[in-house]
Design a protein around this motif. Structure first.
Motif, short mmCIF file in Angstrom:
data_model
loop_
_atom_site.label_atom_id
_atom_site.label_comp_id
_atom_site.label_asym_id
_atom_site.label_seq_id
_atom_site.Cartn_x
_atom_site.Cartn_y
_atom_site.Cartn_z
N ALA A 108 0.68 -1.43 -0.05
CA ALA A 108 -0.03 -0.03 -0.05
C ALA A 108 1.01 1.09 0.12
O ALA A 108 0.60 2.10 -0.46
N ALA A 109 1.90 1.27 0.68
CA ALA A 109 2.90 2.50 0.70
C ALA A 109 3.61 2.66 -0.48
O ALA A 109 3.66 3.84 -0.70
N ARG A 110 3.66 1.62 -1.03
CA ARG A 110 4.40 1.72 -2.50
C ARG A 110 3.56 1.93 -3.60
O ARG A 110 4.18 2.45 -4.65
N LEU A 111 2.31 1.69 -3.40
CA LEU A 111 1.24 2.23 -4.51
C LEU A 111 1.11 3.78 -4.51
O LEU A 111 0.92 4.32 -5.66
N GLU A 112 1.36 4.48 -3.33
CA GLU A 112 1.08 5.80 -3.13
C GLU A 112 2.11 6.54 -4.31
O GLU A 112 1.50 7.26 -5.18
N PRO A 113 3.22 6.36 -4.43
CA PRO A 113 4.13 7.05 -5.08
C PRO A 113 3.74 6.86 -6.57
O PRO A 113 4.20 7.53 -7.50
N LEU A 114 3.47 5.58 -6.95
CA LEU A 114 3.13 5.19 -8.38
C LEU A 114 1.95 6.06 -8.86
O LEU A 114 1.92 6.00 -9.98
N ASN A 115 1.33 6.81 -8.20
CA ASN A 115 0.31 7.57 -8.68
C ASN A 115 1.14 8.55 -9.64
O ASN A 115 0.49 9.15 -10.56
N LYS A 116 2.24 9.15 -9.43
CA LYS A 116 2.70 9.98 -10.00
C LYS A 116 3.20 9.59 -11.40
O LYS A 116 3.12 10.31 -12.53
N ALA A 117 3.53 8.30 -11.41
CA ALA A 117 3.90 7.71 -12.84
C ALA A 117 2.51 7.58 -13.75
O ALA A 117 2.71 7.86 -14.99
#
Length: 167
Positions: A108-117
């Motif tokens: 879940a924590a690593r999905l958050e920054p993928l929003n940028k991509a």
């Protein structure tokens, strides 16, 4: 001024979590970590997390003009994952917190920054989408984005944008 702005923002985000019956876990800088289905069971926990994410975006949008006039443009990104996690009091004998840990938390924590991509605001794992559709079918609009391999995950997972409520 920064402290007042941040506290106001965190207060509003905490209210969104509470509104859906979530448990506020912690603040990590300006990030909010929350969980559902603990300490009390909630059969529709994934849908509650999705509802909270949308409430958070709506609240940020409502406050946008006031925050911009204070010199801050707040953009938030959210990652949601569903799976088995270890929950309870973690820490030392002197200091401990009620929290969740495990691979699914990290995802879940690593999905958050993928929003940028992806150019999105809310990303959910396929497990969250499936669980949400099981308990609140047709309530939310999910846009499939493909498969992604967040850091620390051996297998890629299906990723969806939570685009909004269908109504």
């Amino acid at each position: 001024e920064v402290s007042a702005l941040l506290n106001g923002y965190l207060d509003r985000m905490t209210a969104c979590v509470a509104q859906s019956g979530g448990t506020l876990d912690k603040f990590v800088g300006d990030a909010v970590m929350a969980e559902w289905n603990a300490p009390l069971a909630q059969h529709d926990h994934a849908a509650r997390a999705c509802e909270t994410a949308l409430l958070m975006l709506e609240e940020v949008s409502r406050q946008d003009t006031a925050w911009r006039s204070a010199g801050a443009a707040l953009e938030i990104r959210i990652g949601i994952n569903t799976g088995e996690m270890v929950v309870g009091n973690m820490g030392s004998h002197q200091v401990f917190d009620y929290t969740v840990i495990g691979n699914e938390v990290n995802t879940a924590a690593r999905l958050e920054p993928l929003n940028k991509a992806f150019g999105t605001r809310i990303l959910v794992a396929g497990t969250t989408r499936a669980e949400t559709e099981q308990h609140r079918p047709g309530r939310f609009a999910f846009r499939p984005l493909g498969r992604a391999s967040p850091k620390g995950r051996a297998e890629p997972l299906d990723v969806f944008e939570l685009a909004g409520r269908r109504d």
